[in-house]
Write a protein that holds these residues in place. Structure first.
Motif, mmCIF file in Angstrom:
data_model
loop_
_atom_site.group_PDB
_atom_site.id
_atom_site.type_symbol
_atom_site.label_atom_id
_atom_site.label_comp_id
_atom_site.label_asym_id
_atom_site.label_seq_id
_atom_site.Cartn_x
_atom_site.Cartn_y
_atom_site.Cartn_z
ATOM 1 N N LEU A 158 87.878 2.771 32.618
ATOM 2 C CA LEU A 158 86.975 2.459 31.416
ATOM 3 C C LEU A 158 86.652 1.124 31.667
ATOM 4 O O LEU A 158 87.380 0.054 31.957
ATOM 5 C CB LEU A 158 87.670 2.629 30.102
ATOM 6 C CG LEU A 158 87.152 2.038 29.027
ATOM 7 C CD1 LEU A 158 85.919 2.706 28.264
ATOM 8 C CD2 LEU A 158 88.136 1.900 27.839
ATOM 9 N N ARG A 159 85.425 0.496 31.422
ATOM 10 C CA ARG A 159 84.843 -0.760 31.435
ATOM 11 C C ARG A 159 84.972 -1.078 29.854
ATOM 12 O O ARG A 159 83.915 -0.580 29.072
ATOM 13 C CB ARG A 159 83.668 -0.960 32.164
ATOM 14 C CG ARG A 159 83.341 -2.340 32.250
ATOM 15 C CD ARG A 159 81.874 -2.287 33.017
ATOM 16 N NE ARG A 159 81.156 -3.689 32.866
ATOM 17 C CZ ARG A 159 81.633 -4.782 33.589
ATOM 18 N NH1 ARG A 159 82.513 -4.621 34.396
ATOM 19 N NH2 ARG A 159 80.872 -6.029 33.232
ATOM 20 N N LEU A 160 85.907 -2.026 29.600
ATOM 21 C CA LEU A 160 85.909 -2.409 28.133
ATOM 22 C C LEU A 160 84.928 -3.808 27.966
ATOM 23 O O LEU A 160 85.563 -4.641 28.642
ATOM 24 C CB LEU A 160 87.134 -2.579 27.615
ATOM 25 C CG LEU A 160 87.555 -2.930 26.377
ATOM 26 C CD1 LEU A 160 86.987 -1.930 25.289
ATOM 27 C CD2 LEU A 160 89.160 -3.289 26.151
ATOM 28 N N SER A 161 84.030 -3.804 27.163
ATOM 29 C CA SER A 161 83.527 -5.092 27.017
ATOM 30 C C SER A 161 84.224 -5.601 25.572
ATOM 31 O O SER A 161 84.052 -5.101 24.441
ATOM 32 C CB SER A 161 81.962 -4.792 26.666
ATOM 33 O OG SER A 161 81.291 -4.373 27.882
ATOM 34 N N LEU A 162 84.620 -6.923 25.601
ATOM 35 C CA LEU A 162 84.978 -7.529 24.807
ATOM 36 C C LEU A 162 84.328 -8.892 24.540
ATOM 37 O O LEU A 162 83.695 -9.355 25.416
ATOM 38 C CB LEU A 162 86.509 -7.985 24.639
ATOM 39 C CG LEU A 162 87.665 -6.639 24.786
ATOM 40 C CD1 LEU A 162 88.942 -7.067 25.064
ATOM 41 C CD2 LEU A 162 87.522 -5.977 23.402
ATOM 42 N N PRO A 163 84.448 -9.641 23.402
ATOM 43 C CA PRO A 163 83.810 -10.764 23.374
ATOM 44 C C PRO A 163 83.988 -11.653 24.319
ATOM 45 O O PRO A 163 83.295 -12.745 24.741
ATOM 46 C CB PRO A 163 84.072 -11.667 22.041
ATOM 47 C CG PRO A 163 84.478 -10.351 21.144
ATOM 48 C CD PRO A 163 85.116 -9.534 22.102
ATOM 49 N N SER A 164 85.453 -11.767 25.026
ATOM 50 C CA SER A 164 85.530 -12.419 26.130
ATOM 51 C C SER A 164 85.092 -12.346 27.268
ATOM 52 O O SER A 164 85.206 -13.127 28.385
ATOM 53 C CB SER A 164 87.031 -12.757 26.199
ATOM 54 O OG SER A 164 87.923 -11.477 26.401
ATOM 55 N N GLY A 165 84.735 -10.997 27.503
ATOM 56 C CA GLY A 165 84.180 -10.586 28.875
ATOM 57 C C GLY A 165 84.146 -9.024 29.008
ATOM 58 O O GLY A 165 85.052 -8.387 28.092
ATOM 59 N N ALA A 166 84.154 -8.481 30.386
ATOM 60 C CA ALA A 166 84.649 -7.025 30.598
ATOM 61 C C ALA A 166 85.577 -6.863 31.472
ATOM 62 O O ALA A 166 85.865 -7.755 32.186
ATOM 63 C CB ALA A 166 83.313 -6.588 31.284
ATOM 64 N N TYR A 167 86.060 -5.787 31.094
ATOM 65 C CA TYR A 167 87.842 -5.642 31.582
ATOM 66 C C TYR A 167 87.788 -4.174 32.175
ATOM 67 O O TYR A 167 87.342 -3.315 31.431
ATOM 68 C CB TYR A 167 88.891 -5.804 30.665
ATOM 69 C CG TYR A 167 88.937 -7.358 30.189
ATOM 70 C CD1 TYR A 167 89.414 -8.299 30.649
ATOM 71 C CD2 TYR A 167 88.218 -7.574 28.828
ATOM 72 C CE1 TYR A 167 89.367 -9.593 30.350
ATOM 73 C CE2 TYR A 167 88.027 -8.889 28.420
ATOM 74 C CZ TYR A 167 88.617 -9.880 29.041
ATOM 75 O OH TYR A 167 88.562 -11.235 28.823
ATOM 76 N N GLN A 168 88.163 -3.995 33.445
ATOM 77 C CA GLN A 168 88.323 -2.565 33.755
ATOM 78 C C GLN A 168 89.852 -2.218 33.560
ATOM 79 O O GLN A 168 90.837 -2.695 33.842
ATOM 80 C CB GLN A 168 88.229 -2.595 35.531
ATOM 81 C CG GLN A 168 87.816 -1.181 35.942
ATOM 82 C CD GLN A 168 86.423 -0.693 35.621
ATOM 83 O OE1 GLN A 168 85.588 -1.473 35.331
ATOM 84 N NE2 GLN A 168 86.345 0.528 35.610
ATOM 85 N N LEU A 169 89.922 -0.973 33.007
ATOM 86 C CA LEU A 169 91.084 -0.387 32.589
ATOM 87 C C LEU A 169 91.362 1.040 33.252
ATOM 88 O O LEU A 169 90.256 1.661 33.393
ATOM 89 C CB LEU A 169 91.381 -0.414 31.096
ATOM 90 C CG LEU A 169 91.421 -1.560 30.122
ATOM 91 C CD1 LEU A 169 90.026 -2.213 29.938
ATOM 92 C CD2 LEU A 169 92.087 -1.270 29.138
ATOM 93 N N SER A 170 92.596 1.437 33.517
ATOM 94 C CA SER A 170 92.903 2.458 34.011
ATOM 95 C C SER A 170 93.553 3.817 33.130
ATOM 96 O O SER A 170 94.206 3.304 32.347
ATOM 97 C CB SER A 170 93.823 2.558 35.263
ATOM 98 O OG SER A 170 93.423 1.737 36.149
#
Length: 140
Positions: A80-92
């Protein structure tokens, strides 16, 4: 944004127990294992159709996304590519017993210096505050 319900808090507590049951034996074998810490789901808030928060373990602090199982129309993807106000994060994706599914990404991998779960909770709060703030623009 609204507060989590009692049922959602109970669900997160059960998810943390399922995670503990699967991972604690291996965690105890890891270098950097902190016996003063347990496993807990902390600082969750709603983000779209999911809950986003922190999972603390005796070795690591994780960014976690818990999808709303009642709204799923197809199986979850492996990442999952999670978009948060601080940026985007790749999660498994991780599937746990009893049907629990979560996405996770390690944020901090050494918690040896923490003295107790209260310190771990403060660290989780700081992590979530930073992740939910807009990344600062670099000075030009």
């Amino acid at each position: 944004m609204y507060t989590l319900t009692a049922d959602e808090y109970a669900y997160l507590a059960e998810l943390a127990k399922a995670y503990r049951d699967v991972h604690l034996p291996a965690i105890k074998q890891k270098e950097g294992w902190n016996p003063r810490l347990g496993i807990d789901a902390l600082c969750f808030q709603h983000h779209g159709d999911s809950m986003v928060g922190a999972l603390i373990t005796p070795c690591e602090l994780w960014l976690v996304v818990v999808p709303d199982q009642s709204r799923l129309t197809e199986p979850l993807a492996d990442s999952l590519r999670l978009s948060l106000p601080s940026g985007a994060y790749q999660l498994s994706l991780e599937r746990l017993p009893s049907g629990y599914e979560l996405y996770k990404r390690a944020i901090l991998s050494n918690l040896e210096e923490l003295e107790n779960m209260q310190e771990a909770a403060r660290l989780a709060q700081q992590m979530m505050m930073r992740l939910m703030q807009t990344a600062e623009e670099p000075d030009v």
